[in-house]
Scaffold this motif. Sequence first.
Motif, PDB file in Angstrom:
ATOM      1  N   THR A   1      44.235  28.634  47.076  1.00  0.00           N
ATOM      2  CA  THR A   1      43.866  29.728  47.752  1.00  0.00           C
ATOM      3  C   THR A   1      43.064  30.891  47.272  1.00  0.00           C
ATOM      4  N   ILE A   2      41.778  31.133  48.268  1.00  0.00           N
ATOM      5  CA  ILE A   2      41.106  32.210  47.655  1.00  0.00           C
ATOM      6  C   ILE A   2      41.517  33.055  48.518  1.00  0.00           C
ATOM      7  N   ILE A   3      41.760  34.507  48.206  1.00  0.00           N
ATOM      8  CA  ILE A   3      42.146  36.178  48.945  1.00  0.00           C
ATOM      9  C   ILE A   3      41.148  36.742  48.938  1.00  0.00           C
ATOM     10  N   LEU A   4      39.825  36.464  49.923  1.00  0.00           N
ATOM     11  CA  LEU A   4      39.469  38.186  50.479  1.00  0.00           C
ATOM     12  C   LEU A   4      39.361  38.591  50.727  1.00  0.00           C
ATOM     13  N   GLY A   5      39.982  40.497  50.176  1.00  0.00           N
ATOM     14  CA  GLY A   5      40.253  41.175  51.265  1.00  0.00           C
ATOM     15  C   GLY A   5      39.741  42.831  50.316  1.00  0.00           C
ATOM     16  N   ASP A   6      40.796  43.612  51.275  1.00  0.00           N
ATOM     17  CA  ASP A   6      39.688  44.707  50.778  1.00  0.00           C
ATOM     18  C   ASP A   6      41.536  45.441  50.424  1.00  0.00           C
ATOM     19  N   LYS A   7      40.584  45.890  48.921  1.00  0.00           N
ATOM     20  CA  LYS A   7      41.734  45.725  47.855  1.00  0.00           C
ATOM     21  C   LYS A   7      42.302  46.456  48.520  1.00  0.00           C
ATOM     22  N   GLU A   8      41.790  48.225  48.884  1.00  0.00           N
ATOM     23  CA  GLU A   8      42.646  49.615  49.333  1.00  0.00           C
ATOM     24  C   GLU A   8      43.944  49.186  50.236  1.00  0.00           C
ATOM     25  N   LEU A   9      44.250  47.917  51.297  1.00  0.00           N
ATOM     26  CA  LEU A   9      45.049  47.449  51.994  1.00  0.00           C
ATOM     27  C   LEU A   9      46.442  46.701  50.708  1.00  0.00           C
ATOM     28  N   PHE A  10      46.310  46.430  49.435  1.00  0.00           N
ATOM     29  CA  PHE A  10      46.864  46.173  48.727  1.00  0.00           C
ATOM     30  C   PHE A  10      47.148  46.457  47.241  1.00  0.00           C
ATOM     31  N   LYS A  11      47.307  47.864  47.783  1.00  0.00           N
ATOM     32  CA  LYS A  11      47.346  47.910  46.342  1.00  0.00           C
ATOM     33  C   LYS A  11      48.615  47.662  45.526  1.00  0.00           C
ATOM     34  N   ASP A  12      49.964  47.509  45.839  1.00  0.00           N
ATOM     35  CA  ASP A  12      50.891  46.440  44.850  1.00  0.00           C
ATOM     36  C   ASP A  12      51.052  44.667  44.998  1.00  0.00           C
ATOM     37  N   THR A  13      50.095  44.315  45.684  1.00  0.00           N
ATOM     38  CA  THR A  13      50.330  42.585  45.814  1.00  0.00           C
ATOM     39  C   THR A  13      50.765  42.017  44.291  1.00  0.00           C
ATOM     40  N   LYS A  14      51.698  40.762  44.716  1.00  0.00           N
ATOM     41  CA  LYS A  14      51.185  40.417  43.392  1.00  0.00           C
ATOM     42  C   LYS A  14      49.878  39.180  43.919  1.00  0.00           C
ATOM     43  N   TYR A  15      49.401  38.789  44.978  1.00  0.00           N
ATOM     44  CA  TYR A  15      48.545  38.327  45.042  1.00  0.00           C
ATOM     45  C   TYR A  15      47.381  38.586  43.960  1.00  0.00           C
ATOM     46  N   GLU A  16      46.479  37.295  43.765  1.00  0.00           N
ATOM     47  CA  GLU A  16      44.998  37.726  43.013  1.00  0.00           C
ATOM     48  C   GLU A  16      44.226  38.569  44.122  1.00  0.00           C
ATOM     49  N   ILE A  17      43.311  39.045  44.410  1.00  0.00           N
ATOM     50  CA  ILE A  17      42.465  39.502  45.507  1.00  0.00           C
ATOM     51  C   ILE A  17      41.180  39.615  44.925  1.00  0.00           C
ATOM     52  N   ILE A  18      39.733  39.035  46.550  1.00  0.00           N
ATOM     53  CA  ILE A  18      38.651  39.185  45.564  1.00  0.00           C
ATOM     54  C   ILE A  18      38.711  40.495  46.663  1.00  0.00           C
ATOM     55  N   SER A  19      37.969  41.315  46.264  1.00  0.00           N
ATOM     56  CA  SER A  19      38.022  42.511  46.971  1.00  0.00           C
ATOM     57  C   SER A  19      36.790  42.668  47.586  1.00  0.00           C
ATOM     58  N   ILE A  20      36.737  43.238  48.490  1.00  0.00           N
ATOM     59  CA  ILE A  20      35.621  43.204  49.685  1.00  0.00           C
ATOM     60  C   ILE A  20      35.657  45.034  50.355  1.00  0.00           C
ATOM     61  N   PRO A  21      34.844  45.608  49.991  1.00  0.00           N
ATOM     62  CA  PRO A  21      35.568  46.955  51.069  1.00  0.00           C
ATOM     63  C   PRO A  21      34.983  47.045  52.280  1.00  0.00           C
ATOM     64  N   PHE A  22      35.730  46.105  52.869  1.00  0.00           N
ATOM     65  CA  PHE A  22      35.016  46.253  54.602  1.00  0.00           C
ATOM     66  C   PHE A  22      35.967  47.823  55.018  1.00  0.00           C
ATOM     67  N   ILE A  23      36.472  48.215  54.612  1.00  0.00           N
ATOM     68  CA  ILE A  23      36.722  49.439  55.571  1.00  0.00           C
ATOM     69  C   ILE A  23      36.086  50.670  55.589  1.00  0.00           C
ATOM     70  N   LYS A  24      35.564  50.360  53.809  1.00  0.00           N
ATOM     71  CA  LYS A  24      34.866  51.964  53.597  1.00  0.00           C
ATOM     72  C   LYS A  24      33.660  50.993  53.801  1.00  0.00           C
ATOM     73  N   THR A  25      33.033  50.000  53.865  1.00  0.00           N
ATOM     74  CA  THR A  25      32.004  50.298  53.865  1.00  0.00           C
ATOM     75  C   THR A  25      31.896  50.271  55.505  1.00  0.00           C
ATOM     76  N   ALA A  26      32.642  49.821  56.665  1.00  0.00           N
ATOM     77  CA  ALA A  26      32.555  49.624  58.009  1.00  0.00           C
ATOM     78  C   ALA A  26      32.468  51.919  57.730  1.00  0.00           C
ATOM     79  N   LYS A  27      33.118  51.807  57.194  1.00  0.00           N
ATOM     80  CA  LYS A  27      33.190  53.575  57.609  1.00  0.00           C
ATOM     81  C   LYS A  27      32.250  54.689  57.055  1.00  0.00           C
ATOM     82  N   GLU A  28      31.307  54.055  55.995  1.00  0.00           N
ATOM     83  CA  GLU A  28      29.735  54.474  56.487  1.00  0.00           C
ATOM     84  C   GLU A  28      29.434  53.984  57.319  1.00  0.00           C
ATOM     85  N   ILE A  29      29.249  53.063  57.751  1.00  0.00           N
ATOM     86  CA  ILE A  29      27.852  52.957  59.155  1.00  0.00           C
ATOM     87  C   ILE A  29      28.709  53.575  59.826  1.00  0.00           C
TER      88      ILE A  29
END
Lengths: 572, 572, 286, 286
Positions: free
Chosen positions: B97-125
């Motif tokens: 399973t590939i996890i695609l998420g905003d790393k901001e939310l998963f500071k100390d997760t044991k899962y490997e996450i491919i980060s996309i900055p959803f939140i930051k991007t949204a805020k920028e807009i």
Amino acid sequence: MNKKKNLFSKDVSIVLCGKAGQGIKTIELILVHVLKQSGYNVFSTKEYMSRVRGGSNSTIIRVSDKNVKSMKNKIDILIPLDNQAIDHVSDRLSEDTIILGDKELFKDTKYEIISIPFIKTAKEIGNKIYENIVACGAILALFNNNLEILNEYITNKFKTKSNDIIKDNIAAAKKGYELGKELYDNSIIRIDIASNPEIKNDYFLNGNDTIGFGALMGGCNFISSYPMSPGTGVLTFLSEHSKEMGIVVEQAEDEISAVNMSIGAWYAGARALVTTSGGGFALMGEGISLSGVLETPTVIHLAQRPGPGTGLPTRTEQGDLEVALYSGHGEFPRIILAPSSIENTIKLTAEAFNLADKYQSPVIILSDQYFLDTFYNTKNLNLDTEIQNHIIKTEKDYKRYEVSDSGISKRGIPGFGKGLVRVDSDEHDEEGRITEDMGVRVTMTDKRLKKLDLIKESIIDPIFTGSQDYDTLVIGWGSTYNVIKEALEEIDNKKISYLHFEQVYPISNKVKPYLKKAKNIIIIENNATAQFSKLLCISTGIEIKNTILKYNGIHFYQEELVLKINELAGDK
Amino acid sequence: MNKKKNLFSKDVSIVLCGKAGQGIKTIELILVHVLKQSGYNVFSTKEYMSRVRGGSNSTIIRVSDKNVKSMKNKIDILIPLDNQAIDHVSDRLSEDTIILGDKELFKDTKYEIISIPFIKTAKEIGNKIYENIVACGAILALFNNNLEILNEYITNKFKTKSNDIIKDNIAAAKKGYELGKELYDNSIIRIDIASNPEIKNDYFLNGNDTIGFGALMGGCNFISSYPMSPGTGVLTFLSEHSKEMGIVVEQAEDEISAVNMSIGAWYAGARALVTTSGGGFALMGEGISLSGVLETPTVIHLAQRPGPGTGLPTRTEQGDLEVALYSGHGEFPRIILAPSSIENTIKLTAEAFNLADKYQSPVIILSDQYFLDTFYNTKNLNLDTEIQNHIIKTEKDYKRYEVSDSGISKRGIPGFGKGLVRVDSDEHDEEGRITEDMGVRVTMTDKRLKKLDLIKESIIDPIFTGSQDYDTLVIGWGSTYNVIKEALEEIDNKKISYLHFEQVYPISNKVKPYLKKAKNIIIIENNATAQFSKLLCISTGIEIKNTILKYNGIHFYQEELVLKINELAGDK
Amino acid sequence: MNNKFTIQGQDIAWCPGCGNFSILETIKTALDELSLERENIVMVSGIGQAAKMPQYIDTNFFNGLHGRALPVATAIKATNPNLTVVAESGEGDMYGEGGNHFIHTIRRNVNLTNIVHNNMIYGLTKGQASPTTQVGMKTTLQIFGVTNEPFNPMAVAISLGASFVARAFSGDKEITKEIIKKAILHKGYSIVDIFQPCVSFNKINSFKWFKENTYYLDDNYDPTNQIEAFKKALETDKFPLGVLFINEDRKTSFEDNLVAYEDNKLPLFERGRDLESVKLLIEKMK
Amino acid sequence: MNNKFTIQGQDIAWCPGCGNFSILETIKTALDELSLERENIVMVSGIGQAAKMPQYIDTNFFNGLHGRALPVATAIKATNPNLTVVAESGEGDMYGEGGNHFIHTIRRNVNLTNIVHNNMIYGLTKGQASPTTQVGMKTTLQIFGVTNEPFNPMAVAISLGASFVARAFSGDKEITKEIIKKAILHKGYSIVDIFQPCVSFNKINSFKWFKENTYYLDDNYDPTNQIEAFKKALETDKFPLGVLFINEDRKTSFEDNLVAYEDNKLPLFERGRDLESVKLLIEKMK
Ligand SMILES: Cc1ncc(C[n+]2csc(CCOP(=O)(O)OP(=O)(O)O)c2C)c(N)n1
Ligand SMILES: Cc1ncc(C[n+]2csc(CCOP(=O)(O)OP(=O)(O)O)c2C)c(N)n1
Ligand code: SF4
Ligand code: SF4
Ligand SMILES: [Mg+2]
Ligand SMILES: [Mg+2]
């Protein structure tokens, strides 16, 4: 004049028929009491219309040298109290039926009537209303009985009334007695059935009483119900004893309130009952499901009458087995008991409360109008029941739904102990709090359903009658017990045995061998679709093809069962 | 870094998971629409908690080169939108399973996450709420799709809002797309499933829509209901079309009112629907019995969720078959339909109205949360249904319950013709007037029950799939159709065939031979007690011993069925 | 605010900003200030957002069916009059599905407190009209706007001579707490209808709206006059808050009238079965 | 008295002397004087003695379930607004089992007439207390006397702003007939609660009792004032008879508000299925 049978030395069926409001119920009550106290075996039941005045109602009083517990269709002596009465029962009349009535009412009837001037006599004493007592006196005279017990009864019944009323009633009884005695002495009608003083000590009560007493025996101390025939009688019974026995009685605004009140009452430590009929029960489905999910006991008396809809409000049927079995959404265990005899029903009803308490599940008592309205004398009431109280005093860390091997968690109630009692109709965890955890969901479902296995360990055995070496097995349930039994006694065929169910759900595994052994199974049900046969099919995998069904609103008569059983047992 | 599968060329399951209120529903709606319009085969369903904000809900979007109509348990790509999301679906994660998420939310997760900055991007807009659209854009990019259709969709969706809002959303989509495109271009995730422009012309709707359209196709012009998940959707659907289609819509004060209104509406000439769930349905038993005795049609949509009691309000189960089958006191016929596929359900629902009208009986449509919330694209909607209107214009001497050979009497309505239309929930005569005549009682009961024979003449055939030469017969009903079918396709064993029921009651006699032929029968039900197997036992006399049951609140997954069917089909 | 009724570390399923949070705090404080014991309180509720309340208070609870809290609460009180019983739910639950129980519980005058969270909407089922939704409001279901007149629980309760009738606003915790305390202390049936904003589905009757469209009855107001109370209950330009009505004529409560307690004050569970009496009764049937 | 609503030679199941006979006559006369056609009237009832009424009037009827006349009547009216719909039953049926429908039908303002035979007892089931039985009365079930406060249908209807609220007495056929005619002619929901002696089970509230304990509102009485009407509804020393309240503010009825009739006034059964429109909607799902 035909030569009718005019001497009854073993068995007589006397039918009183008249309008609602004419006081047939009074005559019935007096006669059955006095006859029984005079040492006769007495059976009595009635059928009546859904109206307060008018129409045609009838009561049968059967007196026999044996302890009979069911009735025949045929009428030996008819006492019509209004001019529609003969028509009303005309298909139960035979060549032999003696009609004893007041000729005044039957100016141009085709029937031969032996006249007794009930009305004139009553009026002479002072009021037409004494007609009833005149009739009582006359009927007693046919037994060549004396008036002592009747006089005693009258004095007692009217003790709150004026002396004049008592005096007049006693005079009316005497006058009636004299009129009847004439018939007896002239051998026009003689009922020379042997009486037996021991019968005086028999119990004499109807189905409704047995359920009422059963509730008291079961520790019932709360009833919330909405009136509905024929379920109301039990409510009235408990209300009458509410003060002395300490019962909370409340007429609810509707059946939904009634069932929810009862669950609330059990939750708080009461032993509650709800009584109703099919239509009211149909409104309680959600409540039954609530009892299932909360594992809070509930006991519901479902007094059957013919449906669907309002149907025939004052008639009888066994048409609500399936709705009792399946109503309420979702999956959870329940228990269904079906009163079958006066002897067993006090205990059966008391057990309903113990079972509900023990298994924390809904228990339904499935009676019907016929059972509730039927009296006979009996020596043996099974009163052997103990209160099994399953409430515990809680500790501080109490968990209402603690998972246990058996599926049963200890049941605490609020205010008893240091623990908190939390119950939730949502899926919940051991503490009773709402959860959406799938694992807990499965655990809790398993826990609830597991109780059914436990329930199955102590199912009330069906009553087996006859030889173990049978070809034909007749099956019945509930109120048909005595009439089937007596029909089979009459048939007296060693190859026919009888299995009767007082607990109709769940069905014990022990039942299957009985069914397997039979070459031929006949199921008898007072409904149109053989509902119990379907339940037996699911429970045993055995399909039953021979059915004797009746659904005209009337219970079975002995003769028709004899006929039909012989037919079906014959043509293999 | 493990070598995960990162190229999806045939099939991909994307799961979005987050809190209620975070707008997963929006992403789902947008994505499934845009993907389907881009020519992909899309399947989608969701699971959610009974709360308005918070908790954890998830939606699966499965895209495939085949027209898939069910889902697998395993997640290929997870897009967690809050920090509880991964835990919520953890048992569906695999090594791959590939996890695609905003790393901001998963500071100390044991899962490997491919980060996309959803939140930051949204805020920028300009606002965190654009997060959804950013995510949509990113996911679309993984398909190497373009943004045209998404932009169109956005423009259309927000057309009543300000230009700025549209502009910002389009910008958010674009930004997201760029972030996703990076992953695609760097071969971190690639979804290279072939699209097919013809799919654009497929229908794309969920179960709820099919029942709504089915009602419209069936001429439904009245709905009275009380909100209850998951039954409310159909009510909302019809309300949305009430003006244009001329539908009387009323939110009743309770379910008892709802069902009684619907019967009143049919009586007066409407085609009425009631929609509810188990608890509400349990309150309608008396009303169903009323429909039975009055022979006034009624159609009830019972959207199942797990019980008993309140149970799991937003989950799925097939636990209310028995309550549908038996609720309502007394004996009368009914029909139960169980929607099984998007393709057939519009017709099935429309037929419900014709059947109710023709047989003057209650018809229950038994769906569930899973069916209602599930979408997939399809080319074939069965819309081949005609309105069969069975109302007649009455003559002066009209008798509502005229006895006929078939059991069916012509149904008039008040105000149409010169006759009077009298209906009574008491037992009644041909004119509809109350009666206590025992003969009429029997005639009327027979008349009502006879309709069941007639109904049996035109039962909807179960769907048979597979070779006639089978050892194992798998049986299913209702919403499990597609998942069982696809599991069997995966198993691909010629000795296993499949029989699926869209009409679950009554059962046709034609079914018995199918069952007799099988060496081994496996029944699959989304409940704990195999309710349909019991109904089959009663209907055919055949006991089914192999069951695959699931009752954790979730529908079946393909993999578990493959496993369990293989197990049971194997060890014979 | 924590007290003995607080459950630590719980996930509360309401939306952030929901008026229910204030009511939760208010009730916990009220119970605490009344020095009630946790074991002797039963919170009874139906189903809905408001009906989740008992989950969040550390007492006994009975979270029953939608609309059916009052019959359950009545029976609990009748079975054990020593318990403090609070029946709490949303207005859809109490006046919609449960409307019949509402009017008949008033008639019984059961000594319980009925708290209704009136957010003028069906919260849990996502925004359909409730019996108190204002005419004209568009909802997820009433897309062309509500047309049925709103139910007036205060006027109905007063018209039936309810024992204690009050209206509060969730936003005013201190005053609401005092009203709830009075209601619990009041002998007989008491209703407190609490205006509560639903931030998710009722955008019209917001915190601000309630602030602007309510006022408190002043200290001179005499709540014992039924006609005056009725007049107040009919006011809708601005809704009056406070204790609208106290019926001084209703002296006995439901439990007082039960013959089961005439000679024996023990709650039912403390009584044994009186086997001898039953047997005696049965013997009379000879 | 015979007219076109009379059914000849019928066995009527009421007790001799029952107040229902007068009501039967009153209603038949009222319908006749209003020149209504038999085919266009639907009498809807529940179950009970009063509920047998439709059996004895020669029109369409729907004799449904105990307590459920109002939802049925509402739906009939909504399905075919051209029909004259009368929902008639006993007070146990309407205010007990059917209490929830009573309050919500008032809210809807369905254009129907609700006639309630108020004999303060359950007649058909042989004499249990009804919601309006007076405190203290002993019945077959309430053997120690009724303790719940009687339900006040007039006060409740007025408190909910019902469109037309009246009380009558079966013994006064002429006046009652006029009230019923007004009620039927009134647009919107109208209730007529009719005091009716039950000679078999209610020995207290007899014909004589009703005569002595009622009075007619005088001609100056203004029924449009809600507060005054409420005061009248609370009077129980002597119960006022006549039209207590007419709510002039309720201008639209339930059917008026249904969007289904906005563009099309035909009753539902006269409309065909609009297959094309449905197919068009389905095509949009592509
Ligand atoms: C018998 C039944 N019908 C319907 C429902 C669905 N339901 C649950 S809560 C609710 C309404 C909630 O509204 P309200 O009582 O005002 O509470 P709120 O959520 O607004 O606090 C409904 C219709 C149910 N659970 N049971
Ligand atoms: C669901 C249901 N519950 C109970 C009954 C029994 N029942 C029939 S009529 C009635 C009460 C009648 O009282 P009321 O409505 O005042 O009418 P009345 O006979 O006094 O005219 C009852 C309880 C029923 N038919 N259906
Ligand atoms: S939906 Fe409304 S009532 Fe429910 S928790 Fe959210 S804000 Fe509160
Ligand atoms: S019981 Fe009462 S209401 Fe019923 S018919 Fe007789 S007198 Fe009338
Ligand atoms: Mg609400
Ligand atoms: Mg009455």
